[in-house]
Write a protein that holds these residues in place. Structure first.
Motif, PDB file in Angstrom:
ATOM      1  N   ALA A  24       5.218  13.465 -26.064  1.00 11.30           N
ATOM      2  CA  ALA A  24       5.566  12.204 -26.723  1.00 11.30           C
ATOM      3  C   ALA A  24       4.473  11.143 -26.573  1.00 11.30           C
ATOM      4  CB  ALA A  24       6.874  11.665 -26.148  1.00 11.30           C
ATOM      5  N   GLY A  25       3.425  11.448 -25.790  1.00 10.09           N
ATOM      6  CA  GLY A  25       2.356  10.469 -25.566  1.00 10.09           C
ATOM      7  C   GLY A  25       2.821   9.302 -24.733  1.00 10.09           C
ATOM      8  N   GLN A  26       3.723   9.550 -23.766  1.00  8.25           N
ATOM      9  CA  GLN A  26       4.365   8.488 -22.998  1.00  8.25           C
ATOM     10  C   GLN A  26       4.130   8.617 -21.485  1.00  8.25           C
ATOM     11  OE1 GLN A  26       5.887   5.871 -24.159  1.00  8.25           O
ATOM     12  NE2 GLN A  26       6.470   6.340 -26.260  1.00  8.25           N
ATOM     13  N   VAL A  27       2.998   9.179 -21.088  1.00  7.80           N
ATOM     14  CA  VAL A  27       2.700   9.319 -19.656  1.00  7.80           C
ATOM     15  C   VAL A  27       2.090   8.011 -19.144  1.00  7.80           C
ATOM     16  CG1 VAL A  27       1.463  10.635 -17.888  1.00  7.80           C
ATOM     17  CG2 VAL A  27       2.367  11.797 -19.912  1.00  7.80           C
ATOM     18  N   SER A  28       2.963   7.119 -18.729  1.00 10.85           N
ATOM     19  CA  SER A  28       2.542   5.801 -18.238  1.00 10.85           C
ATOM     20  C   SER A  28       2.444   5.802 -16.716  1.00 10.85           C
ATOM     21  CB  SER A  28       3.550   4.740 -18.679  1.00 10.85           C
ATOM     22  OG  SER A  28       4.776   4.925 -17.972  1.00 10.85           O
ATOM     23  N   SER A  29       2.078   4.653 -16.156  1.00  4.68           N
ATOM     24  CA  SER A  29       2.025   4.521 -14.702  1.00  4.68           C
ATOM     25  C   SER A  29       3.421   4.713 -14.097  1.00  4.68           C
ATOM     26  CB  SER A  29       1.482   3.138 -14.320  1.00  4.68           C
ATOM     27  OG  SER A  29       2.283   2.113 -14.888  1.00  4.68           O
ATOM     28  N   LEU A  30       4.464   4.282 -14.816  1.00  7.73           N
ATOM     29  CA  LEU A  30       5.834   4.467 -14.331  1.00  7.73           C
ATOM     30  C   LEU A  30       6.169   5.949 -14.218  1.00  7.73           C
ATOM     31  CD1 LEU A  30       7.901   1.806 -16.356  1.00  7.73           C
ATOM     32  CD2 LEU A  30       6.990   1.616 -14.041  1.00  7.73           C
ATOM     33  N   VAL A  31       5.778   6.712 -15.223  1.00 10.48           N
ATOM     34  CA  VAL A  31       6.043   8.154 -15.234  1.00 10.48           C
ATOM     35  C   VAL A  31       5.306   8.839 -14.087  1.00 10.48           C
ATOM     36  CG1 VAL A  31       5.727  10.304 -16.543  1.00 10.48           C
ATOM     37  CG2 VAL A  31       6.524   8.241 -17.714  1.00 10.48           C
ATOM     38  N   VAL A  32       4.054   8.469 -13.882  1.00  9.95           N
ATOM     39  CA  VAL A  32       3.255   9.093 -12.822  1.00  9.95           C
ATOM     40  C   VAL A  32       3.850   8.786 -11.445  1.00  9.95           C
ATOM     41  CG1 VAL A  32       0.998   9.167 -11.697  1.00  9.95           C
ATOM     42  CG2 VAL A  32       1.140   9.092 -14.183  1.00  9.95           C
ATOM     43  N   ARG A  33       4.250   7.532 -11.216  1.00  7.07           N
ATOM     44  CA  ARG A  33       4.841   7.166  -9.922  1.00  7.07           C
ATOM     45  C   ARG A  33       6.143   7.929  -9.675  1.00  7.07           C
ATOM     46  NH1 ARG A  33       3.923   1.465 -11.487  1.00  7.07           N
ATOM     47  NH2 ARG A  33       1.823   0.890 -10.826  1.00  7.07           N
ATOM     48  N   SER A  34       6.983   8.031 -10.708  1.00  6.53           N
ATOM     49  CA  SER A  34       8.251   8.761 -10.564  1.00  6.53           C
ATOM     50  C   SER A  34       7.989  10.244 -10.352  1.00  6.53           C
ATOM     51  CB  SER A  34       9.129   8.546 -11.805  1.00  6.53           C
ATOM     52  OG  SER A  34       9.539   7.200 -11.904  1.00  6.53           O
ATOM     53  N   LEU A  35       6.960  10.763 -11.011  1.00  4.60           N
ATOM     54  CA  LEU A  35       6.589  12.167 -10.838  1.00  4.60           C
ATOM     55  C   LEU A  35       6.133  12.418  -9.401  1.00  4.60           C
ATOM     56  CD1 LEU A  35       6.114  14.913 -12.332  1.00  4.60           C
ATOM     57  CD2 LEU A  35       3.754  14.158 -12.686  1.00  4.60           C
ATOM     58  N   GLN A  36       5.346  11.501  -8.848  1.00  5.37           N
ATOM     59  CA  GLN A  36       4.883  11.627  -7.463  1.00  5.37           C
ATOM     60  C   GLN A  36       6.051  11.683  -6.482  1.00  5.37           C
ATOM     61  OE1 GLN A  36       2.126   8.191  -7.720  1.00  5.37           O
ATOM     62  NE2 GLN A  36       0.571   9.539  -6.838  1.00  5.37           N
ATOM     63  N   LYS A  37       7.073  10.856  -6.722  1.00  4.33           N
ATOM     64  CA  LYS A  37       8.244  10.826  -5.841  1.00  4.33           C
ATOM     65  C   LYS A  37       9.077  12.102  -5.960  1.00  4.33           C
ATOM     66  CE  LYS A  37       8.790   5.795  -6.080  1.00  4.33           C
ATOM     67  NZ  LYS A  37       9.645   4.696  -6.617  1.00  4.33           N
ATOM     68  N   ALA A  38       9.184  12.618  -7.182  1.00  2.00           N
ATOM     69  CA  ALA A  38      10.066  13.773  -7.431  1.00  2.00           C
ATOM     70  C   ALA A  38       9.420  15.105  -7.079  1.00  2.00           C
ATOM     71  CB  ALA A  38      10.503  13.787  -8.897  1.00  2.00           C
ATOM     72  N   CYS A  39       8.079  15.191  -7.129  1.00  4.04           N
ATOM     73  CA  CYS A  39       7.406  16.467  -6.875  1.00  4.04           C
ATOM     74  C   CYS A  39       7.595  16.913  -5.421  1.00  4.04           C
ATOM     75  CB  CYS A  39       5.914  16.356  -7.187  1.00  4.04           C
ATOM     76  SG  CYS A  39       5.504  16.859  -8.851  1.00  4.04           S
ATOM     77  N   PRO A  40       7.958  18.183  -5.209  1.00  4.57           N
ATOM     78  CA  PRO A  40       8.176  18.691  -3.846  1.00  4.57           C
ATOM     79  C   PRO A  40       6.918  18.671  -2.984  1.00  4.57           C
ATOM     80  CG  PRO A  40       9.057  20.203  -5.494  1.00  4.57           C
ATOM     81  CD  PRO A  40       8.239  19.192  -6.221  1.00  4.57           C
ATOM     82  N   ASN A  41       5.763  18.887  -3.612  1.00  2.00           N
ATOM     83  CA  ASN A  41       4.511  18.888  -2.852  1.00  2.00           C
ATOM     84  C   ASN A  41       3.340  18.517  -3.758  1.00  2.00           C
ATOM     85  OD1 ASN A  41       3.368  21.416  -4.081  1.00  2.00           O
ATOM     86  ND2 ASN A  41       5.188  22.304  -3.116  1.00  2.00           N
ATOM     87  N   GLU A  42       2.194  18.278  -3.147  1.00  2.00           N
ATOM     88  CA  GLU A  42       1.026  17.805  -3.896  1.00  2.00           C
ATOM     89  C   GLU A  42       0.416  18.887  -4.775  1.00  2.00           C
ATOM     90  OE1 GLU A  42      -3.133  15.717  -2.680  1.00  2.00           O
ATOM     91  OE2 GLU A  42      -1.293  14.748  -1.988  1.00  2.00           O
ATOM     92  N   ASP A  43       0.567  20.151  -4.399  1.00  2.00           N
ATOM     93  CA  ASP A  43       0.014  21.230  -5.221  1.00  2.00           C
ATOM     94  C   ASP A  43       0.675  21.265  -6.601  1.00  2.00           C
ATOM     95  OD1 ASP A  43      -1.745  22.035  -3.270  1.00  2.00           O
ATOM     96  OD2 ASP A  43      -0.403  23.548  -2.421  1.00  2.00           O
ATOM     97  N   ILE A  44       1.995  21.128  -6.628  1.00  2.00           N
ATOM     98  CA  ILE A  44       2.722  21.109  -7.901  1.00  2.00           C
ATOM     99  C   ILE A  44       2.311  19.875  -8.706  1.00  2.00           C
ATOM    100  CG2 ILE A  44       5.005  20.893  -8.969  1.00  2.00           C
ATOM    101  CD1 ILE A  44       6.132  22.518  -6.650  1.00  2.00           C
ATOM    102  N   LEU A  45       2.166  18.746  -8.016  1.00  2.00           N
ATOM    103  CA  LEU A  45       1.758  17.508  -8.683  1.00  2.00           C
ATOM    104  C   LEU A  45       0.384  17.665  -9.327  1.00  2.00           C
ATOM    105  CD1 LEU A  45       2.372  14.519  -9.265  1.00  2.00           C
ATOM    106  CD2 LEU A  45       1.373  13.963  -7.045  1.00  2.00           C
ATOM    107  N   LYS A  46      -0.558  18.247  -8.595  1.00  2.00           N
ATOM    108  CA  LYS A  46      -1.899  18.462  -9.142  1.00  2.00           C
ATOM    109  C   LYS A  46      -1.869  19.402 -10.345  1.00  2.00           C
ATOM    110  CE  LYS A  46      -4.694  17.739  -4.973  1.00  2.00           C
ATOM    111  NZ  LYS A  46      -5.622  18.380  -4.017  1.00  2.00           N
ATOM    112  N   GLU A  47      -1.038  20.421 -10.247  1.00  2.00           N
ATOM    113  CA  GLU A  47      -0.928  21.385 -11.342  1.00  2.00           C
ATOM    114  C   GLU A  47      -0.407  20.709 -12.610  1.00  2.00           C
ATOM    115  OE1 GLU A  47       1.850  25.222 -12.417  1.00  2.00           O
ATOM    116  OE2 GLU A  47       1.282  24.928 -10.316  1.00  2.00           O
ATOM    117  N   LEU A  48       0.612  19.872 -12.463  1.00  2.00           N
ATOM    118  CA  LEU A  48       1.188  19.178 -13.614  1.00  2.00           C
ATOM    119  C   LEU A  48       0.209  18.172 -14.213  1.00  2.00           C
ATOM    120  CD1 LEU A  48       4.828  18.555 -12.325  1.00  2.00           C
ATOM    121  CD2 LEU A  48       4.136  20.110 -14.143  1.00  2.00           C
TER     122      LEU A  48
END
Length: 328
Positions: free
Chosen positions: A232-256
């Motif tokens: 949707a072209g909607q990856v904002s700073s809010l999305v990234v911060r929420s993604l960081q909180k929800a991701c189980p670990n940093e490896d998954i976060l880096k992959e995404l």
């Protein structure tokens, strides 16, 4: 102050007096009602009161006034009226808040659209986002309430009496959030509205609150929602911060985020470093993930930690080598 909503409501009711209206030629409109509702919504955030119910009473009064024969007394609720009352329940963080927010959303999309809104009125993603935000603030184990305001709980054998089992699924915060997200994604209500970055961030917060960190459910849901945000072209700073909180670990976060394994997540200062397709509809004010000072502080903390880890490992290896020298 604590009595501000009471004083605002008192003034509103005085303005509804016909004799005073004739004298002053002042007639309250929808904005007047919405302003008092917002006062109750603010009270719901800081006090454990019946503020959400007081806001909803004003919404019901608006509905009633919309049927009056006298055009000077006829006032209609608008989308803001509904969303304001939904917000009042959402910020109250009560255990039944998601149930009531969802009930009002259905009312907005049903009776509201049919009776009070003209064809030109556009319903945005905002009311859907309120449902998700309410769900993200309520814990998974929360009990729910029925229309009669009766608490619904599972018995010792996991069996509900009568129709309560069906009602339970309809009132579960996590299920409501999933259904709300799916409905907007598929345009089930034919609104012609797509999720925005605020809604994607709120949905990620829901996943973080209601799923186990190491579960497949969390991994799959996070991937699905982030993929939708990218499309949707909607990856904002809010999305990234929420993604960081929800991701189980940093490896998954880096992959995404499509980072190299050697890259540090804290090195991301702005979403402008992501593919253009991901951020094409992100407003400028939501592109910076952290301020420049925060960015450098996070980087410094990250590399200090890495340095300590390396020193620790180096010390352990040296100790092992020294130990081996004394083995005969």
């Amino acid at each position: 102050t604590a009595d501000s909503p009471h004083r605002a409501e008192e003034l509103l009711y005085r303005l509804l007096d016909r004799d005073l209206q004739k004298l002053t030629q002042i007639h309250p409109d929808t904005v007047s009602f919405n302003t008092v509702m917002q006062a109750w919504a603010k009270a719901a955030k800081v006090e454990k009161t019946e503020a959400p119910e007081k806001a909803e009473e004003l919404l019901e009064l608006l509905k009633e006034l919309s049927t009056r024969d006298d055009p000077e007394m006829r006032v209609h609720p608008d989308v803001v009226s509904y969303v304001t009352v939904m917000n009042a329940y959402a910020v109250s963080r009560r255990r039944d808040s998601v149930y009531h927010v969802n009930r009002l959303l259905q009312d907005l999309l049903g009776e509201g659209r049919e009776k009070y809104f003209s064809d030109g009125v556009k319903i945005t993603a905002a009311p859907f986002t309120v449902v998700l935000k309410a769900a993200s603030k309520v814990s998974t184990g929360s009990t729910i309430t029925s229309e009669k305001n009766t608490m619904v709980e599972e018995d010792a054998f996991g069996i509900m009496e009568g129709d309560i089992a069906e009602e339970s699924s309809m009132s579960d915060p996590y299920l409501i959030a999933l259904e709300t997200y799916s409905a907007l994604q598929s345009d089930a209500y034919e609104l012609g509205v797509s999720p925005d970055h605020v809604l994607f961030a709120a949905m990620l917060d829901v996943i973080g609150e209601h799923t186990d960190a190491d579960s497949i459910e969390r991994r799959q849901r996070i991937e699905e929602i982030f993929h939708d945000a990218c499309q949707a072209g909607q990856v904002s700073s809010l999305v990234v911060r929420s993604l960081q909180k929800a991701c189980p670990n940093e490896d998954i976060l880096k992959e995404l985020l499509q980072l190299r394994r050697s890259d540090a997540v804290v090195s991301i200062e702005s979403v402008n470093s992501f593919p253009k397709q991901w951020i094409r509809f992100v407003p400028p004010e939501f592109r910076r993930i952290s301020t420049r000072s925060e960015h450098f502080r996070k980087q410094s903390d990250h590399y200090k930690k890495r340095g300590k880890d390396k020193t620790s490992k180096s010390g352990e290896g040296k100790q092992k080598r020294q130990t081996k020298k004394f083995i005969f």
